[in-house]
Design a protein around this motif. Structure first.
Motif, PDB file in Angstrom:
ATOM      1  N   SER A 145       9.623  -0.107 -53.992  1.00 58.76           N
ATOM      2  CA  SER A 145      10.778  -0.504 -53.197  1.00 58.76           C
ATOM      3  C   SER A 145      11.173  -1.942 -53.548  1.00 58.76           C
ATOM      4  N   VAL A 146      12.454  -2.168 -53.719  1.00 59.25           N
ATOM      5  CA  VAL A 146      12.877  -3.498 -54.142  1.00 59.25           C
ATOM      6  C   VAL A 146      13.208  -4.413 -52.976  1.00 59.25           C
ATOM      7  N   ILE A 147      13.229  -3.862 -51.788  1.00 53.62           N
ATOM      8  CA  ILE A 147      13.594  -4.711 -50.654  1.00 53.62           C
ATOM      9  C   ILE A 147      12.337  -5.047 -49.878  1.00 53.62           C
ATOM     10  N   ARG A 148      12.098  -6.316 -49.700  1.00 58.02           N
ATOM     11  CA  ARG A 148      10.892  -6.705 -48.993  1.00 58.02           C
ATOM     12  C   ARG A 148      11.072  -6.565 -47.495  1.00 58.02           C
ATOM     13  N   CYS A 149      10.017  -6.362 -46.886  1.00 59.47           N
ATOM     14  CA  CYS A 149       9.980  -6.201 -45.437  1.00 59.47           C
ATOM     15  C   CYS A 149      10.815  -7.249 -44.718  1.00 59.47           C
ATOM     16  N   TYR A 150      10.563  -8.481 -45.040  1.00 58.71           N
ATOM     17  CA  TYR A 150      11.205  -9.580 -44.337  1.00 58.71           C
ATOM     18  C   TYR A 150      12.723  -9.439 -44.333  1.00 58.71           C
ATOM     19  N   ASP A 151      13.256  -9.085 -45.493  1.00 58.87           N
ATOM     20  CA  ASP A 151      14.714  -9.008 -45.594  1.00 58.87           C
ATOM     21  C   ASP A 151      15.277  -7.912 -44.706  1.00 58.87           C
ATOM     22  N   ILE A 152      14.604  -6.800 -44.722  1.00 60.95           N
ATOM     23  CA  ILE A 152      15.110  -5.696 -43.916  1.00 60.95           C
ATOM     24  C   ILE A 152      15.102  -6.077 -42.449  1.00 60.95           C
ATOM     25  N   TRP A 153      13.969  -6.596 -42.016  1.00 61.51           N
ATOM     26  CA  TRP A 153      13.923  -6.909 -40.582  1.00 61.51           C
ATOM     27  C   TRP A 153      14.968  -7.965 -40.243  1.00 61.51           C
ATOM     28  N   ASN A 154      15.110  -8.901 -41.126  1.00 59.47           N
ATOM     29  CA  ASN A 154      16.082  -9.939 -40.853  1.00 59.47           C
ATOM     30  C   ASN A 154      17.478  -9.368 -40.677  1.00 59.47           C
ATOM     31  N   ILE A 155      17.821  -8.454 -41.546  1.00 62.03           N
ATOM     32  CA  ILE A 155      19.145  -7.851 -41.443  1.00 62.03           C
ATOM     33  C   ILE A 155      19.232  -7.019 -40.165  1.00 62.03           C
ATOM     34  N   LEU A 156      18.198  -6.243 -39.959  1.00 65.60           N
ATOM     35  CA  LEU A 156      18.276  -5.317 -38.845  1.00 65.60           C
ATOM     36  C   LEU A 156      18.190  -6.003 -37.489  1.00 65.60           C
ATOM     37  N   PHE A 157      17.476  -7.107 -37.436  1.00 69.02           N
ATOM     38  CA  PHE A 157      17.367  -7.776 -36.159  1.00 69.02           C
ATOM     39  C   PHE A 157      18.668  -8.418 -35.743  1.00 69.02           C
ATOM     40  N   VAL A 163       8.623 -10.908 -27.839  1.00 68.95           N
ATOM     41  CA  VAL A 163       8.626 -10.802 -29.303  1.00 68.95           C
ATOM     42  C   VAL A 163      10.036 -10.491 -29.801  1.00 68.95           C
ATOM     43  N   ASP A 164      10.674  -9.573 -29.111  1.00 64.56           N
ATOM     44  CA  ASP A 164      12.002  -9.157 -29.537  1.00 64.56           C
ATOM     45  C   ASP A 164      13.003 -10.311 -29.457  1.00 64.56           C
ATOM     46  N   CYS A 165      12.931 -11.057 -28.379  1.00 67.30           N
ATOM     47  CA  CYS A 165      13.849 -12.186 -28.236  1.00 67.30           C
ATOM     48  C   CYS A 165      13.588 -13.197 -29.348  1.00 67.30           C
ATOM     49  N   MET A 166      12.327 -13.456 -29.595  1.00 70.24           N
ATOM     50  CA  MET A 166      12.001 -14.422 -30.647  1.00 70.24           C
ATOM     51  C   MET A 166      12.539 -13.944 -32.005  1.00 70.24           C
ATOM     52  N   GLN A 167      12.356 -12.667 -32.265  1.00 68.95           N
ATOM     53  CA  GLN A 167      12.830 -12.146 -33.551  1.00 68.95           C
ATOM     54  C   GLN A 167      14.342 -12.248 -33.671  1.00 68.95           C
ATOM     55  N   ARG A 168      15.019 -11.960 -32.588  1.00 70.20           N
ATOM     56  CA  ARG A 168      16.477 -12.039 -32.652  1.00 70.20           C
ATOM     57  C   ARG A 168      16.948 -13.490 -32.774  1.00 70.20           C
ATOM     58  N   VAL A 169      16.216 -14.384 -32.114  1.00 72.06           N
ATOM     59  CA  VAL A 169      16.534 -15.811 -32.236  1.00 72.06           C
ATOM     60  C   VAL A 169      16.367 -16.249 -33.696  1.00 72.06           C
ATOM     61  N   ASN A 170      15.239 -15.847 -34.280  1.00 72.46           N
ATOM     62  CA  ASN A 170      14.974 -16.278 -35.657  1.00 72.46           C
ATOM     63  C   ASN A 170      15.936 -15.661 -36.670  1.00 72.46           C
ATOM     64  N   ALA A 171      16.475 -14.516 -36.322  1.00 71.33           N
ATOM     65  CA  ALA A 171      17.375 -13.849 -37.268  1.00 71.33           C
ATOM     66  C   ALA A 171      18.785 -14.438 -37.254  1.00 71.33           C
ATOM     67  N   VAL A 193       5.059 -16.874 -22.247  1.00 73.89           N
ATOM     68  CA  VAL A 193       4.018 -16.783 -23.269  1.00 73.89           C
ATOM     69  C   VAL A 193       4.694 -16.310 -24.542  1.00 73.89           C
ATOM     70  N   LYS A 194       5.177 -17.294 -25.289  1.00 72.16           N
ATOM     71  CA  LYS A 194       5.995 -16.952 -26.445  1.00 72.16           C
ATOM     72  C   LYS A 194       5.149 -16.947 -27.702  1.00 72.16           C
ATOM     73  N   PRO A 195       5.369 -15.967 -28.549  1.00 75.98           N
ATOM     74  CA  PRO A 195       4.679 -15.973 -29.836  1.00 75.98           C
ATOM     75  C   PRO A 195       5.003 -17.253 -30.598  1.00 75.98           C
ATOM     76  N   SER A 196       6.244 -17.671 -30.533  1.00 79.95           N
ATOM     77  CA  SER A 196       6.716 -18.947 -31.076  1.00 79.95           C
ATOM     78  C   SER A 196       8.212 -18.932 -30.825  1.00 79.95           C
ATOM     79  N   GLY A 197       8.905 -19.930 -31.274  1.00 85.58           N
ATOM     80  CA  GLY A 197      10.357 -19.895 -31.057  1.00 85.58           C
ATOM     81  C   GLY A 197      10.699 -20.602 -29.760  1.00 85.58           C
ATOM     82  N   GLN A 198      11.966 -20.858 -29.638  1.00 84.25           N
ATOM     83  CA  GLN A 198      12.435 -21.732 -28.563  1.00 84.25           C
ATOM     84  C   GLN A 198      12.945 -20.913 -27.397  1.00 84.25           C
ATOM     85  N   LYS A 199      12.592 -21.311 -26.232  1.00 85.02           N
ATOM     86  CA  LYS A 199      13.084 -20.601 -25.058  1.00 85.02           C
ATOM     87  C   LYS A 199      13.527 -21.604 -24.015  1.00 85.02           C
ATOM     88  N   GLN A 200      14.387 -21.142 -23.141  1.00 87.46           N
ATOM     89  CA  GLN A 200      14.769 -21.996 -22.019  1.00 87.46           C
ATOM     90  C   GLN A 200      14.351 -21.375 -20.729  1.00 87.46           C
TER      91      GLN A 200
END
Ligand SMILES: O=C(O)CCC(=O)C(=O)O
Ligand SMILES: [Fe+2]
Length: 730
Positions: A3-15, A299-307, A723-730
């Motif tokens: 597969s030519v598409i790495r995991c990271y890219d897909i999730w980034n697009i999809l998130f 986790v989901d919020c953090m992922q969407r924030v990072n994307a 209790v955030k995995p990481s990422g910024q929250k208010q």
């Protein structure tokens, strides 16, 4: 081929895509109105099945070497794709060389539900074994011969037979290509042009290769050639016969990106599930997975924030809203319930579209100039804000008395902060205020020395206006989601009333029962469910949202409101860029956050439908120009005082059963003008509990996230979300 598409890219697009397939809105029924007609979304989402199970390990997207796509690919694979010998016989597809759109654009347009139906030309390689071109061509040929024999008897002229052979080859190739496209999110798009249906006209055949019927390996044709450059050559020189399998490469097949649901896209991108495994190991929540716990929600919020993209555009170029209903400004008066206790169906649609798809709802406090008092009150609040910061900027001595940001006295909670803070060398300044529940005073009390009695009143009165709007919105969203889940519907609950009369137009009650097999709820049951859902949601808003007022019988709620009213000044002095993110992307742990539209735009919400940053203040400004083109109201209040922007937070995501995701948002400031802002974050009242049956109906209809929260104290839920995995929250 790997597969030519790495995991990271897909999730980034999809998130970057909202959990649209988690929005069960297609099932929604608002007192009988089928929501499908109102939300085109559900009807656009198609799913597909592979033509056969072997094709599961099928296509690898292969973007152009020159493409600007951010997707990774190894040069080895580029080389492979440019080598016809390798390309012939394997399964692949890629945009034709003169296509400028890279893979990202294509996937994006799929995700965007294919708003722009642009033709994309595709080059495709089909492995005849997986696609069964042999048996397929045999069946096609047999059908044609069956018809021909009626005309010619058993003596079919050679030239005619040759045509049939060609049709059989062409048609089976076309079917294989169609299946491949469908399987990968595209549809062959021959338009209305009948000529395109002709042999070979749907694409340009480049190479054909025969396959051994037993092993499926490539074999030579009768003249010893390894491959042929047309169907005709394959038939005339290679002596191809129906039933012989063949692989081929065809170029420039017109196609359109087909709307896919997330699962389909994931399966297409990750046919063997390797990336899914990889993601699981990393603790990544997949976009087609349910947010089933508080941990998932974090986790989901953090992922969407990072994307979300970090770059910022200037006011002239930023997205200012589109055509869908949810972008429209809604009148404050439309947020109230109908006299019969049901929610207003139109309002419900508007609010849900705005919050679920575009990340915010704009409310006009004046009902289009019918009612001016709230806008006037908001303008007083704006005076307070300007007055406060002008004193800060002028080093007025009164400001020195305002305490630094710290935990409010006598609260017993570490979350209730009040006071002043300055960041980035004074580029960003904040005063966090709260209402003291016990006597309605504004904290920190020292604010009064800076802004005066009138200034304090402006803050307190505007807080009430904003929290009332917030409570209405939370009621509407919670009710809508309970209605969707039929959480208050009990079949047969209103039998007695209707036992003599007709219940559905033209049908007697017993007939209408048999209509629904005697088991389903009647229209009256549904109506009653709607009203109960709305009553319960109103109770939720009243009890568990902290509006700063004391609640009867709630001894644990604490002396200070958990919902801050923050006044802010944002400037962009530190960055070299003319526009930059001064308050980074985040989600709020609130039910809703209400940002009164500011004079200088800068709030941006990530629009999950458009997949871009959207600046609602620009939409509000446009609305004000439409309803008050000459500024008739200017002597009463500045234009922006009439608008509130309501954004969904994490607690609303819970109440909405994941129908409304907490919006990712940020603040962008330009170097030209400072932006003043005064958001209210409506949080939960301490000591109250999320009681699902009381506020959201039957536990049977509750999703996992809601079940986890059931019985939890609201502050426990709040803390669990910190209790955030990481990422910024208010
Ligand atoms: O000030 C604004 O416009 C938004 C601020 C914000 O997002 C927040 O305070 O959480
Ligand atoms: Fe925020």
């Amino acid at each position: 081929m790997s597969s030519v598409i790495r995991c990271y890219d897909i999730w980034n697009i999809l998130f970057q895509h909202q959990r649209r397939n988690n929005l069960h809105l297609s099932k929604m029924r608002f007192t009988g109105a089928p929501i499908a007609a109102l939300f085109s979304l559900a009807t656009n989402v198609l799913s597909f099945a592979p033509p056969s199970s072997t094709t599961n390990q099928f296509l690898t997207y292969t973007p152009q070497t020159s493409s600007t796509s951010s997707l990774h690919q190894s040069s080895e694979e580029d080389g492979m794709m440019n080598n016809l010998d390798t390309a012939l016989g394997s399964n692949w597809m890629k945009p034709s060389p003169d296509e400028i759109s890279g893979i990202t654009t294509q996937i994006m347009s799929q995700l965007k539900n294919q708003k722009d139906k642009d033709t994309i030309y595709m080059d495709i390689g089909i492995g005849g074994k997986e696609f069964g071109t042999g048996p397929l061509s045999q069946r096609m040929y047999n059908v044609m011969i069956g018809v021909a024999q009626r005309n010619f008897g058993s003596n079919i002229p050679n030239e005619v037979n040759k045509m049939y052979l060609m049709y059989a080859m062409d048609a089976s190739a076309k079917e294989a290509v169609r299946a491949a496209m469908t399987n990968n999110g595209y549809e062959m798009d021959l338009g209305d042009d009948m000529a395109m249906q002709d042999v070979g006209a749907w694409g340009s055949v480049e190479a054909v290769q025969f396959l051994d019927p037993i092993t499926g390996k490539p074999i030579e044709g009768e003249d010893g050639s390894k491959s042929y450059s047309s169907w005709m050559d394959a038939i005339e020189k290679g002596k191809w016969m129906p039933g012989d399998g063949f692989s081929f490469v065809v170029r420039r097949v017109p196609s359109v990106a087909k709307a896919m649901d997330l699962t389909s896209i994931l399966n297409a991108l990750d046919p063997d599930g390797k990336l899914r495994e990889e993601a699981k190991e990393k603790g990544i929540l997949l976009p087609d997975e349910e947010v089933a716990s508080l941990q998932d929600l974090s986790v989901d919020c953090m992922q969407r924030v990072n994307a979300a993209p970090v770059d910022a555009l200037g006011e002239e170029n930023v997205f200012r809203g589109g055509e869908s209903k949810g972008y429209n400004v809604i009148s404050r008066g439309s947020l109230v319930r109908n006299a019969d206790g049901t929610e207003n169906g139109k309002t419900l649609m508007h609010v849900m579209d705005a919050l679920a798809n575009h990340g915010c709802l704009i409310v006009d406090l004046t009902n289009e100039d019918q009612k001016l008092d709230d806008a006037i009150t908001m303008s007083k609040m704006w005076n307070t804000v300007e007055n406060f910061f002008s004193k800060v900027l002028n080093n007025d001595s009164s400001v020195k008395g305002v305490p630094a940001m710290g935990i409010a006295k006598g609260v017993g909670s570490t979350t209730a902060m009040v006071g002043y803070a300055s960041f980035k060398d004074g580029d960003n300044q904040f005063l966090e205020t709260r209402i003291r529940r016990t006597d309605g005073a504004l904290l920190p009390e020292e604010t009064r020395a800076v802004v005066g009695d009138e200034g304090v009143d402006g803050m307190i009165d505007s807080f009430r206006i904003m929290s009332d709007v917030g409570k209405d919105i939370v009621r509407i969203v919670t009710a809508a989601s309970s209605i969707d889940a039929e959480a208050f519907v009990t079949a047969g609950s209103v039998v007695s009333e209707k036992s003599e009369g007709p219940s559905i137009a033209g049908l007697s009650f017993s007939e209408s029962l048999s209509f629904g097999n005697g088991e389903g709820p009647s229209e009256d049951d549904l109506l009653r469910g709607d009203i109960l859902a709305s009553d319960a949601a109103a109770l939720l808003a009243e009890e568990i949202m902290d509006d700063g007022k004391p609640l009867d019988g709630s001894p644990d709620e604490g002396a200070v409101s958990m919902s801050p009213h923050r006044i802010c000044r944002y400037s962009n002095g530190q960055s070299k860029k003319p526009n930059s993110e001064v308050f980074g992307a985040h989600t709020d742990t609130s039910f809703v956050t209400i940002v009164p539209a500011a004079a200088v735009s800068g709030l941006e919400v990530f629009d999950e439908d458009e997949l871009k940053w959207y600046r609602p203040e620009l939409k509000a400004r446009k609305h004000s120009k439409q309803i008050d083109p000459v500024g008739d109201m200017d002597d009463k209040f500045p234009w922006h005082s009439r608008y509130l922007i309501v954004m969904p937070g994490e607690l609303l995501q819970i109440c909405s059963r994941n129908n409304v995701p907490a919006v990712v948002h940020r603040v962008v400031a330009s170097s030209e003008k400072d932006r003043y802002s005064a958001p209210v974050l409506l949080r939960a009242r301490p000591g109250t509990k999320m009681l699902v049956e009381k506020y959201m109906g039957s536990l049977e209809n509750a999703d996992k996230l809601l079940l986890e929260c059931d019985g939890m104290k609201m502050e426990e839920i709040h803390d669990a979300l910190q209790v955030k995995p990481s990422g910024q929250k208010q």
